[in-house]
Design an enzyme around this catalytic site. Structure first.
Site, short mmCIF file in Angstrom:
data_model
loop_
_atom_site.label_atom_id
_atom_site.label_comp_id
_atom_site.label_asym_id
_atom_site.label_seq_id
_atom_site.Cartn_x
_atom_site.Cartn_y
_atom_site.Cartn_z
CD GLU A 49 -12.66 8.72 -61.35
OE1 GLU A 49 -13.53 8.80 -62.26
OE2 GLU A 49 -13.28 9.27 -60.38
CG ASP A 60 -13.85 16.83 -53.59
OD1 ASP A 60 -14.24 15.77 -54.03
OD2 ASP A 60 -12.66 17.32 -54.26
#
Lengths: 264, 399
Positions: A49, A60
């Site tokens: 990824e 995040d």
């Protein structure tokens, strides 16, 4: 069969679980990313990824926020990320690459243009974290037309009715978010994850990867008993952060190898 | 304009709005949407909302004829909708009361909020105290510095203020951090979003709670001068005070709606906060709208003397109103806003918020081009007490 499907088929035949490491493209330096991707594969990565840097990474935690900030110091844009994948593909045609990021950089390029360029660069799948199925029709259609897999998230809060809806759209694999929180958080409940995965299997045909908060080999091992794939991001980004540009690849390879060993 | 009915069931205002959030938040947004639908149909909910607005906030806020300033300008008559007279000093409290009542219906004991100028933070801390809820306010560390009085006000009201050090350390980063808190504490926490932006249903529910401004204004103008204004002017950051006064006027013919963005050092310099004037559609903070972004889709840092307008996006309904031509959007620079701030103090005896000063500056600019019997209604969205340190600093003074 797509490169992602081939990878999972091969692993399932061998009774193995997939390790999916995440790094942010351009972190700490755009010149280093392709070498780090090869390092991930040397360590045993089954799928990579690759994060698209974004100025406002809402989902995040601080570690991956900083990775984005470092990449953006070098003005790494989505087309630069595609260039990195193209370069990676020169010497690696086996390992699937899934781009992971936020919608706006993709939106500004245009969904069809992006899908075609990404496919041409050798990308296999795309996960835009802030684009749930409700808003994904146009992007998904463009991705599928370019033979790319749209990867979707499923969360601990996702009701089963939505799981069915996501199952109908998901290609490649689904990404189960292991906890309520941001990437790199510390409140992972392994038993709860195992129960949820078992429930998801009833509706989900594609492999199920689990990520968020998997910080060590022990956790990776425990998660891998229930999941088809284990995604590790913040822990790897921390390793990059702590390393020098000279040692980053070697340290990353070693860490990935220890994680892969744990879930084999 | 007989069919203006937005958003649709999935929160779209034409091509804008929507729900662009990570999967973990989807269920909570669906739950909020469902609860709001129930509350909306419940007369008891609105009865309590209006009771609170009357007895706690002090509504209706008056309409005031700024006679001296109008005379000096020599053109249209300028009227103010006095949101600055609300309890807590701005229009923000209309929305925080509505959302806190929703939070209570949903059994949430902890509320979080983002804030730029601190007005929404203060309004959130106020209602949290009023209803006995824990309150955490996220505020960019830059804004913590330039809005010190409001930071202390929030603390006095029992809220925890968390300075946000990421990104540009302003409102957009505070919003990111509030979203991160929400996703982590989704079971216990209600997110009181401060502007008519964010994922559906927020743009709709913030608008619905701010519409009281325009609803009152329509009645009051009729009563006071026997007709509606020729032009309604409001400043636009995220756009909640503007949508609050615009929305009841959208279907009223002959009323021009003008939203005033922060021009900062000037739109041509790139140092501004005017996405409708100089941005392109994009996706940020859960919705699609005009956005200040670079060619890679990264969000550009904004610049404005007023912290409350220092935001790179704008509520999705404003993007729609711009595209369909129902509202016009202009930009006013820092220096023009400061001039209006001073004029309003000297000529009318009212210290306006720097945000609202942008709307005042546009009114002062356009009034001389209009006839003396024409009327401009400015939404004076907040008072300027919070800004005295900033203004003193610009004058070279320390308080």
């Amino acid at each position: 069969m797509s490169r992602i499907a081939e990878t999972f088929t091969r692993l399932q035949a061998a009774g193995e679980k997939a390790l999916i490491p995440f790094i942010t493209a351009g972190d700490p330096d755009p010149g280093l990313t392709v070498s780090l991707m090869h390092g991930l594969v040397e360590g045993g990565a089954d799928v990579i990824e690759l994060g698209i840097p974004f100025s406002d990474p809402m989902a995040d935690g601080p570690v991956i926020q900083r990775a984005s900030e470092r990449a953006l110091l070098h003005k790494v844009g989505l087309r630069n990320v595609l260039d990195m994948v193209r370069e990676f593909r020169r010497s690696n045609q086996q390992t699937p690459v899934v781009l992971m990021g936020y919608l706006n950089p993709v939106h500004v390029l245009g969904y069809e243009v992006f899908a075609q360029e990404a496919a041409a660069a050798g990308v296999d799948g795309v996960l835009t974290v802030d684009c749930p199925p409700e808003e994904a029709a146009e992007l998904s259609a463009a991705l599928i037309a370019a033979k790319l897999d749209p990867v979707f998230l499923i969360a601990p809060t996702t009701p089963m009715a939505r799981v069915k809806q996501i199952a109908a759209l998901a290609r490649g694999y689904v990404y189960y978010v292991s906890l309520k929180g941001v990437t790199g958080a510390g409140n992972l409940d392994i038993d709860d994850v195992a129960r949820k995965i078992a429930a998801l299997r009833e509706f989900i045909d594609v492999p199920i990867g689990v990520g968020f908060g998997i910080r060590d080999a022990e956790t990776a091992r425990a998660i891998s008993t229930a999941a088809d794939a284990v995604v590790v991001g913040s822990r790897l980004v921390q390793e990059i952060e702590a390393a020098t540009p000279e040692t980053a690849k070697e340290q990353l390879t070693r860490l990935v190898a220890s994680l892969k060993d744990a879930i084999r | 304009m007989s069919s203006y009915d937005f958003p649709d069931a999935r929160g779209h205002f034409g091509p804008y709005g929507g729900v662009y959030v990570a999967e973990t938040l989807m269920a909570a947004l669906d739950e909020l949407n469902a609860e709001y639908a129930r509350a909306k149909a419940d007369p008891a909910f609105w009865q309590e909302y209006h009771y609170e607005l009357k007895h706690f906030v002090g509504r209706p806020s008056p309409i005031y004829h700024a006679k001296r300033w109008s005379e000096q300008l020599g053109g249209a008559q300028i009227y103010f909708k006095r949101e600055d007279l609300n309890h807590t000093g701005a229009h923000k409290v209309n929305n925080t009361i509505g959302q806190a009542l929703l939070a209570r219906r949903m059994g949430k004991k902890r509320v979080i909020a983002e804030t730029g100028a601190g007005q929404h933070g203060v309004a959130s801390a106020t209602v949290a105290a009023r209803y006995g809820m824990e309150c955490v306010v996220y505020m960019g560390s830059e804004d913590v510095k330039r809005q010190a009085p409001n930071v202390f006000r929030m603390k006095l009201l029992g809220a925890t203020v968390v300075p946000v050090e990421s990104g540009s350390k302003t409102l957009k980063d505070a919003l990111n951090e509030a979203m991160r808190d929400w996703v982590t504490n989704i079971d216990s926490t209600f997110y009181i979003l401060g502007t008519a932006a964010g994922p559906h249903p927020y743009p709709m529910l913030v608008r619905d709670f701010q519409r009281i401004i325009g609803i009152e204004a329509k009645e009051q103008m009729q009563e006071m001068v026997g007709r509606q204004p020729d032009m309604v002017v409001a400043c636009v950051g995220g756009g909640s005070n503007a949508i609050g006064i615009f929305h009841p006027y959208v279907e009223v013919e002959g009323v021009r709606l003008v939203g005033v963005e922060a021009g900062g050092d000037g739109v041509a310099t790139g140092r501004h906060a005017a996405p409708l004037s100089a941005g392109k559609p994009g996706v940020l903070h859960g919705f699609r709208s005009y956005l200040m972004q670079d060619e890679n889709g990264q969000i550009i840092e904004t610049h404005s003397v007023s912290a409350g307008l220092d935001y790179p996006g704008v509520g999705p309904e404003h993007s729609l109103l711009k595209d369909i031509g129902r509202a016009e959007y202009v930009a006013i620079n820092d220096d023009e806003a400061l001039k209006a701030f001073e004029d309003c103090c000297h000529l009318e005896g009212i210290i306006p918020a720097l945000e609202s000063s942008h709307a005042l500056a546009y009114a002062a600019k356009i009034a001389p081009t209009m006839a003396k019997d024409q009327i401009i209604l400015v939404n004076l969205s907040g008072r300027g007490d919070k800004d005295i340190n900033t203004v003193a600093g610009l004058m070279g003074l320390t308080l």
